[in-house]
Design a protein around this motif. Structure first.
Motif, short mmCIF file in Angstrom:
data_model
loop_
_atom_site.label_atom_id
_atom_site.label_comp_id
_atom_site.label_asym_id
_atom_site.label_seq_id
_atom_site.Cartn_x
_atom_site.Cartn_y
_atom_site.Cartn_z
N GLN A 155 -8.41 -4.07 1.15
CA GLN A 155 -7.15 -4.56 1.73
C GLN A 155 -6.79 -5.93 1.13
O GLN A 155 -5.64 -6.18 0.75
N VAL A 156 -7.79 -6.79 1.04
CA VAL A 156 -7.56 -8.14 0.49
C VAL A 156 -7.16 -8.04 -0.99
O VAL A 156 -6.24 -8.71 -1.45
N VAL A 157 -7.85 -7.15 -1.72
CA VAL A 157 -7.54 -6.99 -3.15
C VAL A 157 -6.10 -6.50 -3.31
O VAL A 157 -5.32 -7.06 -4.07
N ARG A 158 -5.74 -5.46 -2.56
CA ARG A 158 -4.38 -4.90 -2.69
C ARG A 158 -3.33 -5.95 -2.31
O ARG A 158 -2.32 -6.11 -2.99
N ALA A 159 -3.59 -6.68 -1.22
CA ALA A 159 -2.63 -7.70 -0.77
C ALA A 159 -2.47 -8.77 -1.85
O ALA A 159 -1.36 -9.24 -2.11
N SER A 160 -3.58 -9.15 -2.49
CA SER A 160 -3.54 -10.25 -3.48
C SER A 160 -2.69 -9.90 -4.70
O SER A 160 -2.18 -10.78 -5.38
N PHE A 161 -2.58 -8.60 -5.01
CA PHE A 161 -1.81 -8.17 -6.18
C PHE A 161 -0.44 -7.62 -5.80
O PHE A 161 0.28 -7.11 -6.66
N ALA A 162 -0.07 -7.69 -4.50
CA ALA A 162 1.15 -7.01 -4.05
C ALA A 162 2.37 -7.49 -4.83
O ALA A 162 3.20 -6.69 -5.25
N GLN A 163 2.51 -8.79 -4.98
CA GLN A 163 3.61 -9.32 -5.80
C GLN A 163 2.99 -10.28 -6.80
O GLN A 163 2.57 -11.38 -6.45
N ARG A 164 2.92 -9.83 -8.04
CA ARG A 164 2.09 -10.52 -9.02
C ARG A 164 2.55 -11.94 -9.31
O ARG A 164 1.76 -12.79 -9.69
N ARG A 165 3.84 -12.24 -9.11
CA ARG A 165 4.33 -13.57 -9.45
C ARG A 165 4.14 -14.56 -8.30
O ARG A 165 4.34 -15.76 -8.45
N LYS A 166 3.75 -14.04 -7.13
CA LYS A 166 3.54 -14.94 -5.97
C LYS A 166 2.13 -15.51 -6.00
O LYS A 166 1.22 -14.95 -6.62
N THR A 167 1.94 -16.62 -5.25
CA THR A 167 0.59 -17.20 -5.18
C THR A 167 -0.29 -16.32 -4.31
O THR A 167 0.18 -15.51 -3.51
N LEU A 168 -1.60 -16.55 -4.47
CA LEU A 168 -2.58 -15.82 -3.67
C LEU A 168 -2.30 -16.02 -2.18
O LEU A 168 -2.28 -15.06 -1.39
N PHE A 169 -2.04 -17.28 -1.80
CA PHE A 169 -1.80 -17.61 -0.40
C PHE A 169 -0.59 -16.84 0.14
O PHE A 169 -0.65 -16.23 1.21
N ASN A 170 0.51 -16.83 -0.61
CA ASN A 170 1.71 -16.11 -0.15
C ASN A 170 1.44 -14.61 -0.04
O ASN A 170 1.86 -13.96 0.91
N ASN A 171 0.75 -14.07 -1.02
CA ASN A 171 0.46 -12.63 -0.98
C ASN A 171 -0.41 -12.28 0.22
O ASN A 171 -0.17 -11.28 0.90
N LEU A 172 -1.43 -13.11 0.48
CA LEU A 172 -2.34 -12.79 1.60
C LEU A 172 -1.58 -12.89 2.93
O LEU A 172 -1.69 -12.02 3.79
N THR A 173 -0.81 -13.96 3.09
CA THR A 173 -0.12 -14.12 4.38
C THR A 173 1.00 -13.08 4.55
O THR A 173 1.21 -12.59 5.66
N ASN A 174 1.65 -12.69 3.46
CA ASN A 174 2.74 -11.71 3.58
C ASN A 174 2.24 -10.28 3.69
O ASN A 174 2.92 -9.43 4.25
N ASN A 175 1.09 -9.98 3.11
CA ASN A 175 0.71 -8.57 2.97
C ASN A 175 -0.52 -8.13 3.75
O ASN A 175 -0.79 -6.93 3.83
N LEU A 176 -1.29 -9.08 4.30
CA LEU A 176 -2.39 -8.64 5.17
C LEU A 176 -1.81 -8.42 6.56
O LEU A 176 -0.99 -9.22 7.02
N PRO A 177 -2.24 -7.36 7.25
CA PRO A 177 -1.75 -7.20 8.62
C PRO A 177 -2.20 -8.39 9.47
O PRO A 177 -3.38 -8.75 9.44
N GLY A 178 -1.27 -9.03 10.14
CA GLY A 178 -1.61 -10.24 10.92
C GLY A 178 -1.69 -11.48 10.05
O GLY A 178 -2.09 -12.56 10.51
N GLY A 179 -1.31 -11.37 8.79
CA GLY A 179 -1.43 -12.50 7.87
C GLY A 179 -0.57 -13.68 8.27
O GLY A 179 -1.00 -14.83 8.19
N LYS A 180 0.64 -13.38 8.71
CA LYS A 180 1.58 -14.47 9.03
C LYS A 180 1.08 -15.31 10.20
O LYS A 180 1.13 -16.53 10.17
N GLU A 181 0.51 -14.61 11.20
CA GLU A 181 0.03 -15.34 12.40
C GLU A 181 -1.22 -16.16 12.08
O GLU A 181 -1.58 -17.07 12.83
N ASN A 182 -1.91 -15.78 10.98
CA ASN A 182 -3.18 -16.45 10.66
C ASN A 182 -3.08 -17.36 9.44
O ASN A 182 -4.09 -17.62 8.79
N LYS A 183 -1.86 -17.84 9.19
CA LYS A 183 -1.63 -18.66 7.97
C LYS A 183 -2.63 -19.81 7.82
O LYS A 183 -3.24 -19.98 6.77
N GLU A 184 -2.79 -20.59 8.92
CA GLU A 184 -3.65 -21.78 8.81
C GLU A 184 -5.09 -21.38 8.53
O GLU A 184 -5.78 -21.98 7.72
#
Ligand code: SAM
Length: 292
Positions: free
Chosen positions: A226-255
């Motif tokens: 899940q982490v691997v797929r989320a990290s590559f979801a949008q290749r031009r975005k940073t790792l942090f943005n991809n994880l927070t946007n694409n992991l379920p619950g990522g936005k709530e767990n930003k910090e």
């Protein structure tokens, strides 16, 4: 010795005899060069102890080369029109079993238990239908089949992705999955001219040898992928943005995600494609308590 199926003349003769027309939608590009097929069988290290599993036998060009060297060949063909042709072209071999089935729907564990229980070595060997290369490879990898590995022909562009190094444009979640389960090596590239009809792309043969143990310690494989797929979801975005946007619950767990990255010494502004498999493993192990 029997005549090879994989010559332009013999292939044309068989197709004409049966009035067979290619279905592009099924990725039907048949090999017409027996030397390339023999090389594939060599690279797969097929011996009289091997049970070979083939996907998409077509008119039997690769199947017959396997049948000459393996103890047994089990093949899955989706196109029913090819079954009577295969019964004819492979009639000289009593060690071939063809299943009329979509390999993606096949219960491979059951077929192996029934058909290949008495071999000491099992190998998948195939000239894959290009429209479903990735799902077939993912099925073979993730079902944890009792096989030594696979030698498959596929689009060169996909072969490059499977064997890619971090930081390159070809590196992605498919690369990580393949590296996790196997050791991958591109063994040859194959020009489009040795197929009938010719595909629009060049091809390559890749050998994937199953690892006894993954190269990294992963606490929860579900979270890892899940982490691997989320990290590559949008290749031009940073790792942090991809994880927070694409992991379920990522936005709530930003910090928390940011804290984990910083604690691991992984700059949140890096792109997913710069992380190697060891970094993905430590990242997913640290994130597992949040997302597992
Ligand atoms: N092995 C033959 C050769 O090398 O000449 C034919 C290879 S051709 C690239 C791919 C074959 O896979 C075709 O015979 C096609 O009908 C078959 N095929 C396509 N999708 C399939 C699926 N989902 N399951 C099983 N066979 C499939």
């Amino acid at each position: 010795m029997y005549k090879d199926i994989a010559t332009p003349r013999r292939t044309k003769e068989i197709l004409e005899r049966y009035g067979f027309s290619f279905k592009k939608s099924l990725g039907q590009n048949f090999l017409i060069d027996a030397n390339i097929l023999r090389k594939i069988v060599d690279v797969a290290d097929i011996s009289p102890d091997t049970g070979a599993i083939e996907i998409g036998p077509g008119i039997g060009a690769l199947t017959e080369q396997l049948a000459r060297r393996a103890k047994k060949v089990v093949a899955f063909e989706i196109d029913g029109r090819l079954l009577p042709i295969l019964a004819d072209t492979l009639s000289a071999y009593d060690n071939v079993r063809i299943f009329h089935q979509d390999v993606l729907k096949a219960d491979l564990h059951a077929v192996i238990a029934e058909e290949l229980a008495d071999v000491s070595d099992r190998m998948v060997v195939a000239n894959l239908p290009y429209y479903v290369t990735t799902p077939i490879i993912m099925k073979l990898l993730t079902e944890r089949l009792p096989i030594r590995g696979m030698v498959v022909m596929l689009q060169k562009e996909v072969a490059d992705r499977l064997a890619a190094k971090p930081g390159t444009k070809d590196y992605g979640s498919l690369t990580i999955a393949v590296q996790y389960y196997t050791e991958a090596e591109v063994v040859m590239t194959v020009p489009r001219t040795v197929f009938m009809p010719q595909p629009n792309v060049d091809s390559a043969v890749i050998r994937l040898v199953k690892r006894q143990h993954p190269p990294v310690v992963v606490d929860d494989e579900g979270v890892f992928f899940q982490v691997v797929r989320a990290s590559f979801a949008q290749r031009r975005k940073t790792l942090f943005n991809n994880l927070t946007n694409n992991l379920p619950g990522g936005k709530e767990n930003k910090e928390k995600i940011e804290r984990v990255l910083v604690a691991l010494g992984i700059d949140p502004r890096r792109r997913g494609e710069t992380l190697d498999i060891a970094e993905f493993a430590s990242l997913s192990n640290a994130l597992a308590p949040l997302f597992g």
